[in-house]
Scaffold this motif. Structure first.
Motif, PDB file in Angstrom:
ATOM      1  N   VAL A   1       1.179  -0.689   1.775  1.00  0.00           N
ATOM      2  CA  VAL A   1      -0.089  -1.362   1.478  1.00  0.00           C
ATOM      3  C   VAL A   1       0.162  -2.567   0.583  1.00  0.00           C
ATOM      4  O   VAL A   1      -0.399  -3.642   0.799  1.00  0.00           O
ATOM      5  CB  VAL A   1      -1.080  -0.373   0.810  1.00  0.00           C
ATOM      6  CG1 VAL A   1      -2.306  -1.103   0.317  1.00  0.00           C
ATOM      7  CG2 VAL A   1      -1.456   0.725   1.777  1.00  0.00           C
ATOM      8  N   GLU A   2       1.015  -2.397  -0.412  1.00  0.00           N
ATOM      9  CA  GLU A   2       1.299  -3.493  -1.346  1.00  0.00           C
ATOM     10  C   GLU A   2       1.941  -4.685  -0.641  1.00  0.00           C
ATOM     11  O   GLU A   2       1.597  -5.837  -0.907  1.00  0.00           O
ATOM     12  CB  GLU A   2       2.196  -2.997  -2.485  1.00  0.00           C
ATOM     13  CG  GLU A   2       2.271  -3.946  -3.644  1.00  0.00           C
ATOM     14  CD  GLU A   2       0.925  -4.187  -4.326  1.00  0.00           C
ATOM     15  OE1 GLU A   2       0.711  -5.326  -4.785  1.00  0.00           O
ATOM     16  OE2 GLU A   2       0.088  -3.281  -4.397  1.00  0.00           O
ATOM     17  N   MET A   3       2.840  -4.414   0.291  1.00  0.00           N
ATOM     18  CA  MET A   3       3.492  -5.500   1.037  1.00  0.00           C
ATOM     19  C   MET A   3       2.481  -6.251   1.886  1.00  0.00           C
ATOM     20  O   MET A   3       2.491  -7.485   1.952  1.00  0.00           O
ATOM     21  CB  MET A   3       4.617  -4.960   1.921  1.00  0.00           C
ATOM     22  CG  MET A   3       5.350  -6.044   2.684  1.00  0.00           C
ATOM     23  SD  MET A   3       6.615  -5.386   3.793  1.00  0.00           S
ATOM     24  CE  MET A   3       7.779  -4.737   2.615  1.00  0.00           C
ATOM     25  N   LEU A   4       1.576  -5.521   2.531  1.00  0.00           N
ATOM     26  CA  LEU A   4       0.553  -6.156   3.362  1.00  0.00           C
ATOM     27  C   LEU A   4      -0.428  -6.952   2.508  1.00  0.00           C
ATOM     28  O   LEU A   4      -0.804  -8.067   2.866  1.00  0.00           O
ATOM     29  CB  LEU A   4      -0.175  -5.101   4.184  1.00  0.00           C
ATOM     30  CG  LEU A   4       0.698  -4.338   5.190  1.00  0.00           C
ATOM     31  CD1 LEU A   4      -0.072  -3.162   5.770  1.00  0.00           C
ATOM     32  CD2 LEU A   4       1.223  -5.257   6.268  1.00  0.00           C
ATOM     33  N   LYS A   5      -0.824  -6.389   1.381  1.00  0.00           N
ATOM     34  CA  LYS A   5      -1.718  -7.101   0.459  1.00  0.00           C
ATOM     35  C   LYS A   5      -1.066  -8.389  -0.018  1.00  0.00           C
ATOM     36  O   LYS A   5      -1.697  -9.445  -0.047  1.00  0.00           O
ATOM     37  CB  LYS A   5      -2.071  -6.216  -0.733  1.00  0.00           C
ATOM     38  CG  LYS A   5      -2.995  -6.890  -1.733  1.00  0.00           C
ATOM     39  CD  LYS A   5      -3.166  -6.024  -2.975  1.00  0.00           C
ATOM     40  CE  LYS A   5      -3.959  -6.728  -4.051  1.00  0.00           C
ATOM     41  NZ  LYS A   5      -3.388  -7.972  -4.516  1.00  0.00           N
ATOM     42  N   ASP A   6       0.217  -8.307  -0.379  1.00  0.00           N
ATOM     43  CA  ASP A   6       0.945  -9.495  -0.824  1.00  0.00           C
ATOM     44  C   ASP A   6       0.990 -10.555   0.273  1.00  0.00           C
ATOM     45  O   ASP A   6       0.882 -11.750  -0.009  1.00  0.00           O
ATOM     46  CB  ASP A   6       2.366  -9.132  -1.260  1.00  0.00           C
ATOM     47  CG  ASP A   6       2.409  -8.384  -2.579  1.00  0.00           C
ATOM     48  OD1 ASP A   6       1.388  -8.354  -3.297  1.00  0.00           O
ATOM     49  OD2 ASP A   6       3.474  -7.801  -2.883  1.00  0.00           O
TER      50      ASP A   6
END
Length: 69
Positions: free
Chosen positions: A49-54
């Motif tokens: 999720v963090e990678m996609l948000k970034d």
């Protein structure tokens, strides 16, 4: 797993292309669906999720909420 992001700042097809491209740079197999009217981006991906948000943030848009579907 599908993750849904509420995103601010998207208003046109260029925005759709920018967000989709940024996500696919991090996960080439990701399935991305953008609903401009609702300000939502649904991503089916194995990336975090963090990678996609970034990725969305790096494309110049603001993620205001995240929900797993």
């Amino acid at each position: 797993m599908t993750i849904e992001f509420n995103v601010e700042g998207m208003s046109c097809q260029h925005c759709v292309s920018a967000v989709t491209g940024a996500i696919r740079e991090r996960d080439a197999t990701a399935r991305v669906q953008v609903d401009l009217a609702a300000g939502k981006v649904a991503v089916d991906s194995t990336a975090s999720v963090e990678m996609l948000k970034d990725a969305i943030d790096d494309a110049g848009y603001t993620v205001v909420a995240v929900a797993n579907q």
